[in-house]
Design a protein around this motif. Structure first.
Motif, PDB file in Angstrom:
ATOM      1  N   LEU A   1      -8.363 -31.965  58.428  1.00 20.61           N
ATOM      2  CA  LEU A   1      -7.155 -33.151  58.665  1.00 20.61           C
ATOM      3  C   LEU A   1      -7.714 -34.284  57.846  1.00 20.61           C
ATOM      4  CD1 LEU A   1      -6.446 -32.402  62.210  1.00 20.61           C
ATOM      5  CD2 LEU A   1      -5.281 -31.425  60.657  1.00 20.61           C
ATOM      6  N   ALA A   2      -8.963 -34.790  58.201  1.00 23.50           N
ATOM      7  CA  ALA A   2      -9.167 -35.564  57.653  1.00 23.50           C
ATOM      8  C   ALA A   2      -8.479 -35.185  55.359  1.00 23.50           C
ATOM      9  CB  ALA A   2     -10.616 -36.278  57.881  1.00 23.50           C
ATOM     10  N   LYS A   3      -9.527 -34.132  55.139  1.00 28.36           N
ATOM     11  CA  LYS A   3      -9.378 -34.066  53.258  1.00 28.36           C
ATOM     12  C   LYS A   3      -7.826 -33.694  53.846  1.00 28.36           C
ATOM     13  CE  LYS A   3     -10.173 -33.034  49.617  1.00 28.36           C
ATOM     14  NZ  LYS A   3     -11.225 -34.123  48.741  1.00 28.36           N
ATOM     15  N   MET A   4      -6.654 -33.345  54.749  1.00 25.43           N
ATOM     16  CA  MET A   4      -5.429 -33.036  53.973  1.00 25.43           C
ATOM     17  C   MET A   4      -4.741 -34.180  53.990  1.00 25.43           C
ATOM     18  SD  MET A   4      -3.405 -30.875  56.331  1.00 25.43           S
ATOM     19  CE  MET A   4      -1.192 -29.899  56.079  1.00 25.43           C
TER      20      MET A   4
ATOM     21  N   ALA B   1      -4.088 -27.268  47.357  1.00 19.52           N
ATOM     22  CA  ALA B   1      -4.502 -28.122  48.278  1.00 19.52           C
ATOM     23  C   ALA B   1      -5.593 -27.532  48.738  1.00 19.52           C
ATOM     24  CB  ALA B   1      -3.627 -29.062  48.632  1.00 19.52           C
ATOM     25  N   GLY B   2      -4.440 -26.073  49.971  1.00 21.77           N
ATOM     26  CA  GLY B   2      -5.532 -25.051  50.602  1.00 21.77           C
ATOM     27  C   GLY B   2      -6.811 -25.192  50.033  1.00 21.77           C
ATOM     28  N   ARG B   3      -6.758 -24.882  48.760  1.00 26.11           N
ATOM     29  CA  ARG B   3      -7.922 -24.691  48.188  1.00 26.11           C
ATOM     30  C   ARG B   3      -9.276 -25.883  48.590  1.00 26.11           C
ATOM     31  NH1 ARG B   3      -7.279 -20.312  43.464  1.00 26.11           N
ATOM     32  NH2 ARG B   3      -5.741 -18.602  44.069  1.00 26.11           N
ATOM     33  N   GLU B   4      -8.757 -26.531  47.868  1.00 24.05           N
ATOM     34  CA  GLU B   4      -9.030 -28.103  47.816  1.00 24.05           C
ATOM     35  C   GLU B   4     -10.288 -28.262  49.374  1.00 24.05           C
ATOM     36  OE1 GLU B   4      -7.667 -31.229  46.051  1.00 24.05           O
ATOM     37  OE2 GLU B   4      -9.975 -31.887  45.725  1.00 24.05           O
ATOM     38  N   ILE B   5      -8.541 -27.663  50.552  1.00 23.92           N
ATOM     39  CA  ILE B   5      -9.437 -28.814  51.454  1.00 23.92           C
ATOM     40  C   ILE B   5     -10.029 -27.198  52.632  1.00 23.92           C
ATOM     41  CG2 ILE B   5      -8.569 -28.127  54.443  1.00 23.92           C
ATOM     42  CD1 ILE B   5      -5.743 -29.033  53.298  1.00 23.92           C
ATOM     43  N   LEU B   6      -9.956 -26.316  51.786  1.00 28.25           N
ATOM     44  CA  LEU B   6     -11.131 -24.682  52.091  1.00 28.25           C
ATOM     45  C   LEU B   6     -12.727 -25.523  51.312  1.00 28.25           C
ATOM     46  CD1 LEU B   6      -9.004 -21.568  51.657  1.00 28.25           C
ATOM     47  CD2 LEU B   6     -10.295 -22.770  53.901  1.00 28.25           C
TER      48      LEU B   6
ATOM     49  N   LEU C   1      -2.303 -35.932  51.378  1.00 30.47           N
ATOM     50  CA  LEU C   1      -0.830 -36.483  51.374  1.00 30.47           C
ATOM     51  C   LEU C   1      -0.592 -37.055  50.461  1.00 30.47           C
ATOM     52  CD1 LEU C   1      -0.642 -34.548  55.243  1.00 30.47           C
ATOM     53  CD2 LEU C   1       0.206 -34.006  52.682  1.00 30.47           C
ATOM     54  N   GLY C   2      -1.735 -38.329  50.263  1.00 27.32           N
ATOM     55  CA  GLY C   2      -1.805 -39.986  49.835  1.00 27.32           C
ATOM     56  C   GLY C   2      -1.955 -40.054  48.787  1.00 27.32           C
ATOM     57  N   LYS C   3      -2.461 -38.802  47.811  1.00 28.89           N
ATOM     58  CA  LYS C   3      -3.469 -39.032  47.158  1.00 28.89           C
ATOM     59  C   LYS C   3      -2.078 -37.847  46.212  1.00 28.89           C
ATOM     60  CE  LYS C   3      -6.705 -37.315  45.558  1.00 28.89           C
ATOM     61  NZ  LYS C   3      -8.143 -36.701  45.758  1.00 28.89           N
ATOM     62  N   TYR C   4      -1.076 -36.935  46.263  1.00 28.91           N
ATOM     63  CA  TYR C   4      -0.606 -36.085  45.319  1.00 28.91           C
ATOM     64  C   TYR C   4       0.754 -36.223  46.305  1.00 28.91           C
ATOM     65  CZ  TYR C   4      -4.973 -34.875  43.520  1.00 28.91           C
ATOM     66  OH  TYR C   4      -6.586 -34.126  42.895  1.00 28.91           O
TER      67      TYR C   4
END
Ligand code: SF4
Ligand code: SF4
Length: 506
Positions: A55-58, A166-171, A62-65
């Motif tokens: 969630l922190a990565k998400m 984004a999903g892969r980056e969070i994973l 959200l802020g970056k992209y």
């Protein structure tokens, strides 16, 4: 695995398949092991506090992209994208509808980042990020080739590929990485190319190639490596160094440089045009891989950088190299500035090999015996990243016209596939975006269905027996899946393979 996979029957196009819930729920790529993850600085296994980290990565993304947040907010569920994804068309799995793929993340976004989702989760389709949801992300964000076809049909331009990235980056951030892409990225950092081909092996391969071309044509065409002071640095996918049909295009590039009298070189340090950092949505990896090309260009003192036949590599070069590492323009650090003053600004930097070849053809610098290709009845497959995420040359749509112009200049028999399956509406080969791995063969074969149907139609109508393309992944994917649909695997090849056949060397 190859024996158990079955291709669906070819149909007339277009056909919307019947819904088959969970049809592909069990198809997922191998997870990266600890060694692979560690090599590229990712957590080696699923971290204990994965939910908080995810969630922190998400929140960070959200802020970056801002596009990701806009895409998550903007969808009105109109349904225009539902039947536009080749993986849905080939599998019928509803979670392969682009809107449903987005909703896997949108539901979590609503629960944790929006007020209605926090207060009335059920009313707005919000869900907790559970382990089951995380597993679903891993499965279905690894069933998207990031081809962007769905975005062409969305009235809001929502790009599912960015949600997938984004999903892969969070994973990756929680230690749930995909083996195929992450292992390849590690090889590029360590050795310089996706295949792990060391410099001496590369030198041997190129020497062998020179001998082969001399024997075949009687002309001493050179394939130079690490030649300081050459005018052009060619950066090409490493598959070009040994795989069939890829190597035929490398032979063609060398013949073009030879016939035009251009000095050029390959680099053993930057021996890969591909950049899987994009597939996993990770900016740092993307930049680190691209930096090798800048370093090689500075070291070799070249005046021009030209990119070989590779779809996603061209997207990275065309769209990102400038701001990533300052090739051509963009970044302002001392090395970027040095490279910008070193490169010859009379040419587009970087330039696609097709641009270079077409420019030479237009200026009358190359001559061809078109009849040499008369045994081929050719069609052209637009590769997703070239078609929908880049340009070529100075005119809008050059990424569509230039490769076709080259084909028509070197071959007499050319036919287009159905209009809704080419240009910006092209169908993915089914193996892009980091999915070109054997354990996903079932998905790859089924995802190729719409392209195979269009190919079948033009083969029936015009007798097409050769599908040209300018992407290493498309070539590798088609070589594998064509036989499942009753076509010969050598039916696919590069545009410069056709150039190579017809070019006059003296
Ligand atoms: S980007 Fe391509 S693969 Fe991904 S959902 Fe859209 S159409 Fe499907
Ligand atoms: S076409 Fe766009 S707005 Fe419509 S459902 Fe798909 S993503 Fe949402």
């Amino acid at each position: 695995m190859a024996t158990t996979v079955q291709a669906p029957a070819l149909r007339q196009i277009p056909i919307v398949p019947a819904i088959k819930p969970e049809a592909m729920a069990a198809v997922r790529p191998y997870q990266a092991n600890e060694k692979i993850q560690e090599a590229i600085g990712f957590p080696v296994k699923l971290v204990d506090d994965w939910k908080e980290v995810a969630l922190a990565k998400m929140g960070d993304l959200l802020g970056k992209y801002r596009s990701v947040q806009v895409f998550l907010d903007a969808c009105v569920h109109c349904g225009a994208c539902t039947d536009k994804c080749h993986y849905f068309l080939g599998t019928g799995d509803p979670l392969n509808m682009p809107v449903a793929r987005q909703d896997l993340m949108r539901s979590v976004y609503r629960r944790h980042f929006t007020l209605p989702g926090k207060l009335f989760p059920k009313l707005v389709g919000a869900r907790e990020l559970t382990r089951e949801v995380l597993d679903q992300w891993y499965t279905y964000y690894n069933q998207c080739s990031e081809c962007r076809r769905c975005s062409v049909f969305c009235p809001y331009g929502i790009d599912t590929a960015e949600i997938t990235m984004a999903g892969r980056e969070i994973l990756d951030a929680v230690g749930y990485g995909q083996k195929y892409s992450n292992e390849i990225i590690g090889k590029v950092h360590r050795i310089g190319n996706n295949l792990g081909l060391p410099g001496p092996a590369l030198a041997n391969t190129l020497e062998g190639l020179e001998e082969d071309v001399l024997e075949e044509s009687g002309v001493a065409v050179r394939y130079p490596l690490d030649q300081k002071g050459a005018e052009i640095l060619l950066v090409t996918p490493s598959a070009d160094f040994f795989a069939e049909p890829h190597i035929e295009s490398l032979i063609g590039y060398g013949k073009v440089f030879h016939a035009a009298g251009l000095s050029w070189t390959l680099s053993s340090y930057a021996s890969e045009a591909g950049n899987f950092g994009m597939f996993i949505g990770n900016y740092e990896q993307l930049r680190k891989i691209a930096l090798r090309i800048r370093e090689a260009a500075l070291e070799l003192g070249v005046k021009r950088i030209v990119v070989g036949e590779c779809g996603h590599a061209w997207r990275v070069a065309y769209s990102f190299w400038n701001t990533l590492v300052g090739i051509g323009a963009g970044a302002a650090d001392p090395y970027a500035v040095q490279l910008q003053s070193q490169l010859d600004q009379r040419y587009r930097q970087p330039m696609h090999i097709c641009e270079l070849t077409w420019d030479l053809i237009e200026r009358g610098a190359l001559r061809f015996d078109k009849e040499a290709n008369d045994h081929r009845i050719v069609t052209f497959h637009d590769s997703c990243n070239v078609a929908r995420a880049s340009g070529m040359g100075s005119d809008p749509g050059g990424q569509f016209t230039i490769p076709r112009n080259i084909i028509r200049a070197v071959a007499n028999n050319y036919f287009e596939m159905e209009s809704g399956t080419t240009h910006e509406r092209t169908f993915c080969c089914g193996g892009g975006g980091g999915l070109l791995t054997d354990e996903l063969l079932d998905l790859r074969v089924k995802g190729a269905l719409p392209r195979m149907e269009a190919l079948n139609a033009v083969a029936q109508r015009n007798g097409v027996n050769f599908m040209a393309t300018i992407c290493a992944i498309c070539k590798a994917q088609f070589t594998k899946v064509l036989p499942y649909y009753g076509f010969k695997m050598d039916m696919v090849g590069g545009v410069h393979q056709l150039v190579s056949t017809a070019i006059r060397l003296s």
